[in-house]
Write a protein that holds these residues in place. Structure first.
Motif, PDB file in Angstrom:
ATOM      1  N   GLU A  27      54.444  10.749  43.950  1.00 17.07           N
ATOM      2  CA  GLU A  27      54.467  11.813  42.952  1.00 17.07           C
ATOM      3  C   GLU A  27      53.778  13.101  43.396  1.00 17.07           C
ATOM      4  O   GLU A  27      53.956  14.138  42.764  1.00 17.07           O
ATOM      5  CB  GLU A  27      53.823  11.310  41.655  1.00 17.07           C
ATOM      6  CG  GLU A  27      54.628  10.215  40.990  1.00 17.07           C
ATOM      7  CD  GLU A  27      53.944   9.564  39.809  1.00 17.07           C
ATOM      8  OE1 GLU A  27      54.591   8.705  39.178  1.00 17.07           O
ATOM      9  OE2 GLU A  27      52.776   9.901  39.517  1.00 17.07           O
ATOM     10  N   THR A  28      52.984  13.048  44.483  1.00 10.76           N
ATOM     11  CA  THR A  28      52.216  14.242  44.853  1.00 10.76           C
ATOM     12  C   THR A  28      52.457  14.765  46.267  1.00 10.76           C
ATOM     13  O   THR A  28      52.005  15.867  46.573  1.00 10.76           O
ATOM     14  CB  THR A  28      50.695  13.989  44.693  1.00 10.76           C
ATOM     15  OG1 THR A  28      50.281  12.984  45.624  1.00 10.76           O
ATOM     16  CG2 THR A  28      50.342  13.588  43.276  1.00 10.76           C
TER      17      THR A  28
ATOM     18  N   LYS B  87      52.260   5.000  44.161  1.00 13.94           N
ATOM     19  CA  LYS B  87      52.736   5.817  43.045  1.00 13.94           C
ATOM     20  C   LYS B  87      52.241   7.259  43.193  1.00 13.94           C
ATOM     21  O   LYS B  87      53.010   8.211  43.058  1.00 13.94           O
ATOM     22  CB  LYS B  87      52.268   5.231  41.719  1.00 13.94           C
ATOM     23  CG  LYS B  87      52.769   5.991  40.534  1.00 13.94           C
ATOM     24  CD  LYS B  87      52.375   5.322  39.233  1.00 13.94           C
ATOM     25  CE  LYS B  87      52.942   6.110  38.063  1.00 13.94           C
ATOM     26  NZ  LYS B  87      52.542   5.553  36.784  1.00 13.94           N
ATOM     27  N   VAL B  88      50.950   7.420  43.487  1.00 12.01           N
ATOM     28  CA  VAL B  88      50.380   8.763  43.634  1.00 12.01           C
ATOM     29  C   VAL B  88      51.057   9.510  44.779  1.00 12.01           C
ATOM     30  O   VAL B  88      51.442  10.673  44.627  1.00 12.01           O
ATOM     31  CB  VAL B  88      48.850   8.690  43.843  1.00 12.01           C
ATOM     32  CG1 VAL B  88      48.292  10.039  44.268  1.00 12.01           C
ATOM     33  CG2 VAL B  88      48.164   8.191  42.585  1.00 12.01           C
TER      34      VAL B  88
ATOM     35  N   GLN C 178      41.140   8.108  42.090  1.00 11.14           N
ATOM     36  CA  GLN C 178      41.357   7.117  41.033  1.00 11.14           C
ATOM     37  C   GLN C 178      41.992   5.852  41.616  1.00 11.14           C
ATOM     38  O   GLN C 178      41.637   4.740  41.232  1.00 11.14           O
ATOM     39  CB  GLN C 178      42.242   7.712  39.950  1.00 11.14           C
ATOM     40  CG  GLN C 178      42.423   6.825  38.743  1.00 11.14           C
ATOM     41  CD  GLN C 178      43.265   7.498  37.669  1.00 11.14           C
ATOM     42  OE1 GLN C 178      43.981   8.472  37.932  1.00 11.14           O
ATOM     43  NE2 GLN C 178      43.169   6.993  36.469  1.00 11.14           N
ATOM     44  N   SER C 179      42.906   6.006  42.561  1.00  9.77           N
ATOM     45  CA  SER C 179      43.517   4.842  43.226  1.00  9.77           C
ATOM     46  C   SER C 179      42.456   4.015  43.941  1.00  9.77           C
ATOM     47  O   SER C 179      42.487   2.780  43.905  1.00  9.77           O
ATOM     48  CB  SER C 179      44.580   5.282  44.235  1.00  9.77           C
ATOM     49  OG  SER C 179      45.670   5.882  43.590  1.00  9.77           O
TER      50      SER C 179
ATOM     51  N   ASP D 216      44.332  17.993  41.464  1.00 11.16           N
ATOM     52  CA  ASP D 216      44.912  16.845  40.768  1.00 11.16           C
ATOM     53  C   ASP D 216      45.271  15.741  41.759  1.00 11.16           C
ATOM     54  O   ASP D 216      45.012  14.561  41.529  1.00 11.16           O
ATOM     55  CB  ASP D 216      46.145  17.275  39.971  1.00 11.16           C
ATOM     56  CG  ASP D 216      46.790  16.112  39.241  1.00 11.16           C
ATOM     57  OD1 ASP D 216      46.134  15.528  38.353  1.00 11.16           O
ATOM     58  OD2 ASP D 216      47.954  15.777  39.558  1.00 11.16           O
ATOM     59  N   ARG D 217      45.867  16.121  42.894  1.00  6.69           N
ATOM     60  CA  ARG D 217      46.257  15.161  43.927  1.00  6.69           C
ATOM     61  C   ARG D 217      45.033  14.405  44.448  1.00  6.69           C
ATOM     62  O   ARG D 217      45.023  13.177  44.518  1.00  6.69           O
ATOM     63  CB  ARG D 217      46.962  15.911  45.058  1.00  6.69           C
ATOM     64  CG  ARG D 217      47.491  15.046  46.168  1.00  6.69           C
ATOM     65  CD  ARG D 217      48.205  15.874  47.231  1.00  6.69           C
ATOM     66  NE  ARG D 217      47.294  16.733  47.972  1.00  6.69           N
ATOM     67  CZ  ARG D 217      47.368  18.061  48.004  1.00  6.69           C
ATOM     68  NH1 ARG D 217      48.310  18.701  47.363  1.00  6.69           N
ATOM     69  NH2 ARG D 217      46.494  18.758  48.713  1.00  6.69           N
TER      70      ARG D 217
ATOM     71  N   GLU E  17      42.095  14.048  42.971  1.00 15.78           N
ATOM     72  CA  GLU E  17      41.520  13.221  41.902  1.00 15.78           C
ATOM     73  C   GLU E  17      42.321  11.948  41.696  1.00 15.78           C
ATOM     74  O   GLU E  17      41.758  10.873  41.479  1.00 15.78           O
ATOM     75  CB  GLU E  17      41.447  14.015  40.599  1.00 15.78           C
ATOM     76  CG  GLU E  17      40.381  15.087  40.612  1.00 15.78           C
ATOM     77  CD  GLU E  17      40.416  15.961  39.369  1.00 15.78           C
ATOM     78  OE1 GLU E  17      41.390  15.893  38.578  1.00 15.78           O
ATOM     79  OE2 GLU E  17      39.452  16.726  39.190  1.00 15.78           O
ATOM     80  N   ARG E  18      43.636  12.042  41.759  1.00  7.04           N
ATOM     81  CA  ARG E  18      44.478  10.842  41.593  1.00  7.04           C
ATOM     82  C   ARG E  18      44.296   9.882  42.760  1.00  7.04           C
ATOM     83  O   ARG E  18      44.303   8.659  42.567  1.00  7.04           O
ATOM     84  CB  ARG E  18      45.938  11.248  41.433  1.00  7.04           C
ATOM     85  CG  ARG E  18      46.186  11.923  40.068  1.00  7.04           C
ATOM     86  CD  ARG E  18      47.623  12.214  39.824  1.00  7.04           C
ATOM     87  NE  ARG E  18      48.382  10.958  39.746  1.00  7.04           N
ATOM     88  CZ  ARG E  18      49.701  10.906  39.822  1.00  7.04           C
ATOM     89  NH1 ARG E  18      50.414  12.013  39.967  1.00  7.04           N
ATOM     90  NH2 ARG E  18      50.329   9.750  39.768  1.00  7.04           N
TER      91      ARG E  18
ATOM     92  N   SER F  77      48.803   1.732  43.097  1.00  2.45           N
ATOM     93  CA  SER F  77      48.458   3.049  42.582  1.00  2.45           C
ATOM     94  C   SER F  77      48.633   4.117  43.650  1.00  2.45           C
ATOM     95  O   SER F  77      49.162   5.209  43.382  1.00  2.45           O
ATOM     96  CB  SER F  77      47.022   3.041  42.058  1.00  2.45           C
ATOM     97  OG  SER F  77      46.650   4.312  41.608  1.00  2.45           O
TER      98      SER F  77
END
Length: 180
Positions: A120-121, A116-117, A100-101, A93-94, A96-97, A113
């Motif tokens: 949160e990770t 934020k990621v 995405q950024s 998930d980390r 992939e996020r 982004s």
């Protein structure tokens, strides 16, 4: 030696930037793992056309788990297997996020982004209000695949808009909603 003997590592302290080197030797940052994060150790990643070249972005302590220990524990405990699967899912998930950024439509949105990621990770199950002070802007720019100067301009815009504050103790997130 050590790569073949270990199945994964856990970050105890600091931030590990995971990279890949292409056939020309150019490094592409693909992950940032902080305290409590698991990172796989795959011998195939350390040979062939795409070689791993990870580095400590801050003072770093990791624990490496030998393959034989993983095999023994998995044979004895389904709880450990579920825990390892959860850590692997969190790592995916980390990554992939972070990808995405990199795909955001402009540099400011990419930087927002990413902040934020990372908040949160970097520490599983904990949202940070401040990024670690040793995590340099150059390292974060690498995670986005952009020039350091472009990253700094976007960061300055976010600071001018009151979304973040740069302090000696790290980048503080003042308005999480402003990160998108």
């Amino acid at each position: 030696g050590w790569v073949e003997r270990h199945a994964f590592g856990l970050v105890r302290r600091g931030v590990l930037i995971r990279q890949r080197l292409d056939e020309t030797g150019a490094a592409i940052a693909v992950d940032a793992a902080g305290p409590g994060c698991m990172f796989p150790i795959d011998p195939a990643r350390h040979s062939g056309a795409s070689v791993a070249c990870d580095y400590a972005a801050t003072d770093l302590i990791v624990c490496l788990c030998p393959v034989r220990v993983v095999d023994d524990v998995l044979n004895e405990s389904s709880t450990v297997g579920r825990d390892l699967l959860a850590l692997q899912a969190y790592a995916l998930d980390r990554v992939e996020r972070l990808a995405q950024s990199r795909g955001a439509r402009n540099t400011r949105k990419r930087v927002a982004s990413l902040l934020k990621v990372l908040s949160e990770t970097l520490s599983p199950s904990r949202v940070r209000d401040r990024l670690p002070p040793g995590l340099q802007q150059r390292d974060m720019a690498k995670l986005l695949g952009i020039r350091h100067e472009s990253f700094c301009r976007a960061l300055r815009e976010l600071e001018q808009d009151g979304v973040i504050v740069r302090e000696p103790s790290g980048i503080a997130i003042v308005q999480r909603a402003g990160l998108g």
